[in-house]
Write an enzyme that holds these catalytic residues in place. Structure first.
Site, PDB file in Angstrom:
ATOM      1  N   TYR B 153       0.829  -1.214   0.000  1.00  0.00           N
ATOM      2  CA  TYR B 153       0.000   0.000   0.000  1.00  0.00           C
ATOM      3  C   TYR B 153       0.866   1.270   0.000  1.00  0.00           C
ATOM      4  O   TYR B 153       1.638   1.493   0.935  1.00  0.00           O
ATOM      5  CB  TYR B 153      -0.875  -0.066   1.262  1.00  0.00           C
ATOM      6  CG  TYR B 153      -1.649   1.177   1.619  1.00  0.00           C
ATOM      7  CD1 TYR B 153      -2.523   1.773   0.712  1.00  0.00           C
ATOM      8  CD2 TYR B 153      -1.548   1.746   2.891  1.00  0.00           C
ATOM      9  CE1 TYR B 153      -3.242   2.890   1.068  1.00  0.00           C
ATOM     10  CE2 TYR B 153      -2.273   2.867   3.252  1.00  0.00           C
ATOM     11  CZ  TYR B 153      -3.115   3.438   2.334  1.00  0.00           C
ATOM     12  OH  TYR B 153      -3.825   4.552   2.686  1.00  0.00           O
ATOM     13  N   ASP B 238      -1.961  -6.025   9.208  1.00  0.00           N
ATOM     14  CA  ASP B 238      -2.991  -5.103   8.765  1.00  0.00           C
ATOM     15  C   ASP B 238      -4.085  -5.962   8.129  1.00  0.00           C
ATOM     16  O   ASP B 238      -3.899  -6.515   7.055  1.00  0.00           O
ATOM     17  CB  ASP B 238      -2.362  -4.138   7.752  1.00  0.00           C
ATOM     18  CG  ASP B 238      -3.361  -3.185   7.121  1.00  0.00           C
ATOM     19  OD1 ASP B 238      -4.573  -3.436   7.209  1.00  0.00           O
ATOM     20  OD2 ASP B 238      -2.921  -2.187   6.520  1.00  0.00           O
ATOM     21  N   ILE B 240      -7.343  -4.994   7.424  1.00  0.00           N
ATOM     22  CA  ILE B 240      -8.507  -4.130   7.176  1.00  0.00           C
ATOM     23  C   ILE B 240      -9.404  -4.616   6.039  1.00  0.00           C
ATOM     24  O   ILE B 240     -10.504  -4.114   5.870  1.00  0.00           O
ATOM     25  CB  ILE B 240      -8.112  -2.654   6.930  1.00  0.00           C
ATOM     26  CG1 ILE B 240      -7.374  -2.480   5.596  1.00  0.00           C
ATOM     27  CG2 ILE B 240      -7.264  -2.096   8.070  1.00  0.00           C
ATOM     28  CD1 ILE B 240      -7.230  -1.012   5.201  1.00  0.00           C
ATOM     29  N   LYS B 276     -13.137  -0.347   4.955  1.00  0.00           N
ATOM     30  CA  LYS B 276     -13.277  -1.243   3.815  1.00  0.00           C
ATOM     31  C   LYS B 276     -14.361  -2.280   4.063  1.00  0.00           C
ATOM     32  O   LYS B 276     -15.220  -2.510   3.221  1.00  0.00           O
ATOM     33  CB  LYS B 276     -11.942  -1.961   3.551  1.00  0.00           C
ATOM     34  CG  LYS B 276     -10.738  -1.042   3.490  1.00  0.00           C
ATOM     35  CD  LYS B 276     -10.872   0.053   2.449  1.00  0.00           C
ATOM     36  CE  LYS B 276      -9.616   0.922   2.407  1.00  0.00           C
ATOM     37  NZ  LYS B 276      -9.740   2.031   1.461  1.00  0.00           N
TER      38      LYS B 276
END
Lengths: 486, 486
Positions: B153, B238, B240, B276
């Site tokens: 990301y 992470d 998400i 998300k």
């Protein structure tokens, strides 16, 4: 600085280990005492009364009424849900244009139209806490310093220093001139810092002052701004209490002074918030208003770390744009603050207790020097322990605000209902009279004498402290610094 | 590092001057191109289609329906306004107990009940952006490093490095094994870093992966966790995108792997968010879930810089506690994501374009290596410029994700309506066919060929991009990195 080997083998960061959060202070110990035994008019009438929390609970009825009358302002009503999607996905770090416009207009209104604010300079942040830290991240490097007149807001040590590594250099105001900030004090503090080879980046003022509850005069602001201009220092003004002024002199913003004083706008920055002026700390609206384009640009990028919820932006954009409502709210809120302030000042006066003559804020600066055994910080702490343990009032000692002169206490007055105020005053009355009877032996004062009768009074549940809804249990010892900004 | 004299005489901080925000990337240039000329089905049918934004707009009707049916969930309805005051003043950094409980339960549900989460370890933060930075502030000092598999990301460079001063060391995954992360790659990256005398503090994994749209397998997670345990490194996951998985293999959380693998819980931390999985980026709900008590304690104190609005906490506590609704939402959302994913993959396949076989996320990893003039980063950028300028699709080049192998592009597919997807596919069709006709001379491709007819189609305004409501004009040049997390 730790040795490199310690650093290298530590699991966590220096910030996590250095205690820079600053919670080891009587300011927060008082909150702990309250949290352990919170006052409730019927369920716990002997509990500690929270007078250490700068919250404004006096005008919620006005806001609630507005909300009932404006169902389209929310994305969670049948009338407003059509906008749910657009608002829920909105994460542009500029903020909703209508939110910025409304905030800019509101800030101008609070300053009585003497200045206007450009919506394009409104930068959002997570409360004044986030706004203050963000601004410091933009302005200064670790080791750099800002001058701050003391007494000052205790959590500045967290907000401005903890993660930024920046230093605060307090310069003391005291009772000899009613705690006025003077240019001479600042000049002297600056000269000493320079002599000590400290890189001073600026000055931080809180206007109106927390904890003093007074404004800085236009003349003082002018002289300080001229000084910072001359020395090429940043002037940071925390104006989060600007709409809490309830009597003259009127509030003067640094924005107004700038218009009439030679200065470099690139060095002037305002911190704002709706937590105090609108009484909405839960909404986490912090604002950085800078006259420096680069700071606006950089702070806006940093605002990604703590944007205001678009749900709250949307509601507030509507509410703050309603000029008729805002006019009424600000006037009525100011009237109620003034009334409450007078009641507490008068109640204290009857017991021979004086306060600094204040005209703003959600607190007053109470002078208990005559009750100290001796004029020392230790004696202040001793008295404070009696007040919190026996009188059961959580007021905050001056030392927690870095006040160099012992015997002063901050008393918050807007976070409770009228009845609780009377209980608090009654407790003080009993405390003082027992103190008078027993000489110095204040420990004989007994809590059961301070319980007010409830037989003839209907308890207003809606005005009970909201702490009932928050009794969180963390896997680690609970910190008292639970509120983001107080 | 700047010379001390430059530092000393600079008005702003090094952070403000160092460009570490990372916006100089084609990832954000693509957004600029979109912002200058955004597609609209009727008002601007030749505009750029935004396929660079990982937003989930496919299931808002479900949420809106729930809101209509649950008026007490909001403090802004006649049914809910009675709680306005208590919620509006709530700024306890633990968060509303019912909010933490609801989040913990939701996180367990998303992991299909294989693990449970302790509400007392739920730490709030301002979106995943704030959560990621907060965690790094707790774990590492300036100069310390974390290993990160690439592609990763792009805004990690901002979130994890910019203000913390921490370094990221990417280790490359590539098409030879379908971009799978392997222990061998990580071991090698670790060894090199140690050789270079870098203090490696941990590993950061994104699972499911952004930009790849695939899960990490249980076996891979197990081997990586064992490695970090052995080396005393933090394991930051992470997660998400955990509820965006729309086909097998099912998602495996590090929380599940921990239960079956020898490890040190003090070293394991999860980043979560509702941006998300629930499609609510505007609400700024970021979560740190750490198994380390000290980290929970420290991160909670830091959360004061970016608390979730209590208005949003209150609403979400209700919504996420409604198990029937959540069950339905997650199933239907997953079904819709799968359907949309299939449509885009199939549409691209018809034009001879393959994608990495994905099963999660709001994007796919498109392979355009066969369209590169040569297998170089420059050729990738050249092709990207054609796509954005002529085909008018804002897709993001692999290089912006630190992908070492040229020719891959991330294509977001869940932030638009069905019609816009068809326009995008039609544009690609025209582009490829023109490319085939003209050989390498793709510049002859003309935009007017790509406009779809609207004669027989009703335009669904409710599905139009929300960018119409945000055209902010800053006093400084607008940054493309306007969204907090994408």
């Amino acid at each position: 600085m730790e040795p490199a080997s310690v650093r290298k083998h530590s699991l966590l960061s220096m910030i996590a280990r250095n205690g820079g959060h600053g919670e080891h202070s009587p300011y927060f110990d008082g909150w702990k005492a309250y949290d352990r035994n919170p006052f409730h008019p019927t369920q716990n009438p002997d509990g500690v009364i929270q007078m250490g929390l700068a919250e404004n609970q006096l005008s919620f009825d006005l806001i609630e009424e507005w909300i009932k009358n404006n169902p389209t302002a929310s994305i969670c009503t049948p009338d407003g849900v059509g906008k749910f999607k657009d608002v829920a996905i909105f994460q542009d770090y500029h903020g909703l244009p209508e939110f910025r416009q409304a905030i800019a207009k509101f800030m101008g209104r609070v300053r009585r139209g003497k200045v206007t604010f450009d919506p394009d300079r409104i930068v959002m942040s997570g409360g004044a806490t986030g706004a203050s830290e963000t601004l410091i991240f933009c302005l200064a490097d670790p080791g750099d310093a800002f001058l701050v007149p003391s007494p000052y807001y205790p959590a500045f040590d967290r907000d401005l220093r903890w993660r930024t590594g920046v230093r605060l250099i307090p310069f003391a105001c005291d009772s000899t001139n009613n705690f006025q900030v003077t240019l001479a004090q600042m000049e002297s503090a600056y000269a000493k810092a320079i002599e000590a080879n400290i890189n001073v980046k600026g000055v931080i003022l809180t206007n109106p002052s927390n904890p003093l509850g007074i404004n800085l005069s236009k003349e003082t602001l002018t002289s300080l701004l001229s000084f910072t201009f001359e020395k090429n220092l940043h002037m940071v003004c925390d104006e989060i209490y600007s709409a809490t002024v309830f009597k003259s002199p009127a509030f003067t913003s640094i924005a107004e002074v700038m218009q009439e004083t030679e200065c470099n706008p690139d060095l002037v920055h305002i911190i704002y918030s709706l937590s105090k002026d609108m009484g909405l700390p839960g909404f986490r609206v912090g604002i950085i208003y800078s006259y420096n384009d680069q700071v606006v640009n950089c702070a806006r990028k940093m605002s990604s770390f703590g944007l205001v919820s678009s749900q709250s932006q949307h509601l507030l954009a509507s509410m703050l744009s309603d000029e008729v409502f805002i006019e009424k709210f600000l006037e009525e809120n100011s009237r109620r603050l003034g009334k409450r302030h007078s009641r507490v000042v008068e109640g204290l006066k009857q017991e021979g207790i004086n306060c600094l003559e204040g005209n703003a804020g959600l607190f007053l600066w109470m002078d208990l020097r005559h009750l100290l055994k001796e004029p020392t910080p230790d004696a202040e702490m001793e008295l404070w322990r009696v007040i919190i343990k026996d009188v059961k009032l959580n007021v905050s000692p001056g030392s927690s605000f870095h006040c160099p002169e012992p015997g002063f206490f901050r008393v918050c007055f807007a976070n409770m209902d009228d009845h609780t105020v009377e209980v608090a005053l009654q407790r003080i009355r009993e405390f003082v009279s027992r103190g008078n009877k027993n000489g110095d032996d204040k420990k004989h004062w007994r809590k059961r004498d301070l319980r007010l009768s409830f037989t003839s009074r209907k308890c207003d549940e809606s005005l009970i402290s909201p702490r009932q809804i928050m009794s969180p249990h963390s896997p680690v010892p609970q910190s008292p610094l639970v509120r983001a900004r107080t």
